[in-house]
Design a protein around this motif. Structure first.
Motif, short mmCIF file in Angstrom:
data_model
loop_
_atom_site.label_atom_id
_atom_site.label_comp_id
_atom_site.label_asym_id
_atom_site.label_seq_id
_atom_site.Cartn_x
_atom_site.Cartn_y
_atom_site.Cartn_z
N VAL A 1 -18.34 5.17 1.05
CA VAL A 1 -17.64 4.10 2.05
C VAL A 1 -16.05 4.48 1.11
O VAL A 1 -14.85 4.65 1.91
CB VAL A 1 -17.69 2.49 1.65
N LEU A 2 -15.93 4.19 0.36
CA LEU A 2 -13.95 5.01 0.01
C LEU A 2 -13.93 6.14 0.34
O LEU A 2 -12.23 6.38 0.39
CB LEU A 2 -14.44 5.02 -2.03
N GLU A 3 -14.78 7.34 0.18
CA GLU A 3 -14.30 9.23 0.74
C GLU A 3 -13.96 8.72 1.76
O GLU A 3 -13.37 9.53 2.39
CB GLU A 3 -16.38 9.46 0.58
N GLU A 4 -15.35 7.56 2.56
CA GLU A 4 -14.84 7.81 4.00
C GLU A 4 -13.16 7.30 4.21
O GLU A 4 -12.55 7.77 5.24
CB GLU A 4 -15.09 6.58 4.97
N LEU A 5 -12.60 6.26 3.13
CA LEU A 5 -10.96 5.59 3.54
C LEU A 5 -10.44 7.14 3.13
O LEU A 5 -9.02 6.79 3.68
CB LEU A 5 -11.13 4.60 2.79
N ILE A 6 -10.68 7.20 2.40
CA ILE A 6 -9.66 8.73 1.59
C ILE A 6 -9.22 9.74 3.27
O ILE A 6 -8.39 10.00 2.69
CB ILE A 6 -9.90 9.33 0.69
N THR A 7 -10.34 10.26 3.80
CA THR A 7 -10.49 11.11 4.50
C THR A 7 -9.88 10.84 5.90
O THR A 7 -9.65 11.83 7.45
CB THR A 7 -11.91 11.69 4.78
N THR A 8 -9.95 8.90 5.89
CA THR A 8 -9.80 8.42 7.38
C THR A 8 -8.44 8.04 7.42
O THR A 8 -7.11 8.20 8.78
CB THR A 8 -10.29 7.65 7.39
N ILE A 9 -8.00 7.28 6.52
CA ILE A 9 -6.59 6.34 6.49
C ILE A 9 -5.81 7.66 5.36
O ILE A 9 -6.07 8.29 4.90
CB ILE A 9 -6.82 5.39 6.10
N ASP A 10 -4.13 7.42 6.07
CA ASP A 10 -3.10 8.49 5.35
C ASP A 10 -3.26 7.95 4.54
O ASP A 10 -2.80 6.40 3.94
CB ASP A 10 -1.95 8.15 6.15
N PRO A 11 -3.24 8.20 2.69
CA PRO A 11 -3.43 7.71 1.74
C PRO A 11 -1.73 7.67 1.21
O PRO A 11 -1.84 6.88 0.25
CB PRO A 11 -3.62 9.32 0.16
N THR A 12 -0.61 7.78 2.07
CA THR A 12 -0.11 7.24 1.71
C THR A 12 0.59 5.84 1.99
O THR A 12 1.64 4.86 1.84
CB THR A 12 1.97 7.89 2.03
N ASP A 13 -0.27 5.44 2.89
CA ASP A 13 -0.44 3.52 3.61
C ASP A 13 -1.20 2.85 2.02
O ASP A 13 -1.46 2.71 2.63
CB ASP A 13 -1.28 3.47 4.85
N TYR A 14 -1.53 3.23 1.24
CA TYR A 14 -2.39 2.65 0.59
C TYR A 14 -2.41 2.86 -1.35
O TYR A 14 -1.74 3.98 -0.90
CB TYR A 14 -4.31 2.27 0.90
N PHE A 15 -3.29 2.47 -2.00
CA PHE A 15 -3.08 3.04 -2.85
C PHE A 15 -4.74 2.91 -3.99
O PHE A 15 -5.07 1.92 -3.36
CB PHE A 15 -2.02 2.29 -4.18
N LEU A 16 -5.39 3.49 -4.58
CA LEU A 16 -5.72 3.36 -6.15
C LEU A 16 -5.56 2.94 -7.46
O LEU A 16 -4.26 3.30 -7.23
CB LEU A 16 -6.76 4.59 -5.83
N CYS A 17 -6.24 2.51 -7.69
CA CYS A 17 -5.72 1.42 -9.56
C CYS A 17 -6.30 1.70 -10.45
O CYS A 17 -7.90 1.26 -10.16
CB CYS A 17 -5.41 0.20 -8.51
N ASP A 18 -6.34 2.07 -11.11
CA ASP A 18 -6.98 2.53 -12.37
C ASP A 18 -7.10 1.07 -12.85
O ASP A 18 -5.82 0.08 -12.96
CB ASP A 18 -6.34 3.47 -13.17
N ASN A 19 -7.79 0.93 -14.57
CA ASN A 19 -7.14 -0.53 -15.27
C ASN A 19 -7.98 -0.38 -16.17
O ASN A 19 -8.59 0.41 -16.68
CB ASN A 19 -8.08 -1.50 -14.13
N SER A 20 -7.78 -0.91 -17.80
CA SER A 20 -7.69 -0.69 -18.43
C SER A 20 -9.47 -1.46 -19.28
O SER A 20 -9.73 -0.90 -20.35
CB SER A 20 -6.71 -1.81 -19.03
N ASN A 21 -9.62 -1.53 -18.72
CA ASN A 21 -11.25 -1.80 -18.32
C ASN A 21 -11.77 -0.27 -18.50
O ASN A 21 -13.23 -0.62 -19.02
CB ASN A 21 -12.20 -2.72 -17.52
N ARG A 22 -11.73 0.74 -17.96
CA ARG A 22 -12.34 2.20 -18.06
C ARG A 22 -12.09 2.60 -19.14
O ARG A 22 -10.95 2.24 -20.01
CB ARG A 22 -11.83 2.89 -17.23
N PRO A 23 -13.54 3.17 -20.23
CA PRO A 23 -12.84 3.23 -21.92
C PRO A 23 -12.03 4.43 -21.75
O PRO A 23 -12.37 5.46 -20.54
CB PRO A 23 -14.65 3.24 -22.03
#
Length: 279
Positions: A158-180
């Motif tokens: 589903v996320l891959e569909e978003l990345i390939t469908t919508i201009d990625p300058t119109d949204y952000f992905l976000c990292d967080n500190s819970n990732r080891p």
């Protein structure tokens, strides 16, 4: 320089004075680690969710007539010209802007954030793409935060569909500190950056009292002077400006704390489920 933690939650188990004191200390530490000779301002984006509005409770403390306002010991609050931003400061000279946002759960059980908005009426249950478009149409900044296991399998597609469908300058992905720190770089971050998009970061505190010290410890920074009267409006302008460089700061989670938190979250979810079915 503006330090921005784009993904903050408050839970009822948090001691609010601890939360505010820790956020100020974390921002000071981040500024010192970046080691630049610049004026430093700080922003916490508080992403409330359906049925919760901590921002309004805290903002009401800035109003003389706000009988429902929360007053934090040692901290004062003032309004700004933006209804979605207030400024907190203490006698030691620490201060940061609290900017409103919303957390939304999509039909695929993915999390999306609407940054810089105090509109409480963002619906859960839309598809991820519909949610991003809805956030855009309501003059907020769409952001999809990483979460353990949620960007894999069918939800990863589903996320891959978003990345390939919508201009990625119109949204952000976000990292967080819970990732080891031993977790390899998230593939979707590289994918969206290769298409011209950018990645934000935020602390994303979990639902334990010990997590009240996390705000401000993980985020991003930009070269800019804060607009003291319109910080939320300026934040949207900065994030939408493709020429603006966004740099990340903070350390990822230690293995011990990561596994402890994951086990604790599963136990907490099991408790909530048992309470739901027994009520």
């Amino acid at each position: 320089m503006i330090l921005i933690d784009t993904h903050v939650h408050i839970y009822s188990c948090f001691d609010l004075k601890t939360f505010f004191d820790a956020a100020a200390a974390n921002f000071r530490k981040a500024a010192a680690a970046i080691d630049v000779d610049k004026d430093v301002s700080a922003v916490l984006v508080l992403t409330d969710w359906a049925g919760k509005n901590w921002f309004q409770k805290l903002a009401a403390g800035a109003q003389a007539s706000g009988t429902d306002g929360l007053i934090i010991e040692g901290w004062s609050c003032r309004t700004t010209a933006d209804s979605s931003a207030v400024f907190f400061s203490n006698k030691s000279g620490d201060g940061f802007y609290l900017v409103a946002g919303r957390k939304i759960i999509t039909a695929e059980n993915l999390e999306a954030l609407a940054l810089a908005t105090d509109d409480p009426d963002f619906p859960d249950g839309l598809s991820l793409i519909e949610t991003v478009r809805y956030i855009q149409s309501h003059d907020a900044v769409p952001c999809i935060p990483w979460a353990v296991g949620k960007w894999m399998g069918s939800r990863g597609r589903v996320l891959e569909e978003l990345i390939t469908t919508i201009d990625p300058t119109d949204y952000f992905l976000c990292d967080n500190s819970n990732r080891p720190f031993f977790w390899p770089q998230v593939r979707q971050f590289a994918d969206v950056e290769a298409r011209g998009g950018r990645v934000l970061s935020g602390s994303d505190p979990l639902h334990f009292s010990s997590e009240a010290v996390r705000a401000g410890s993980f985020g991003c920074w930009v070269d800019a002077l804060i607009d003291h009267e319109h910080p939320a409006r300026q934040l949207k302008s900065i994030l939408r400006d493709q020429s603006q460089s966004i740099r990340l700061y903070g350390r990822l989670e230690s293995p011990w704390r990561f596994f402890r938190n994951q086990i604790s979250m599963q136990l907490l979810k099991r408790k909530w489920k048992q309470e739901y079915y027994s009520s």
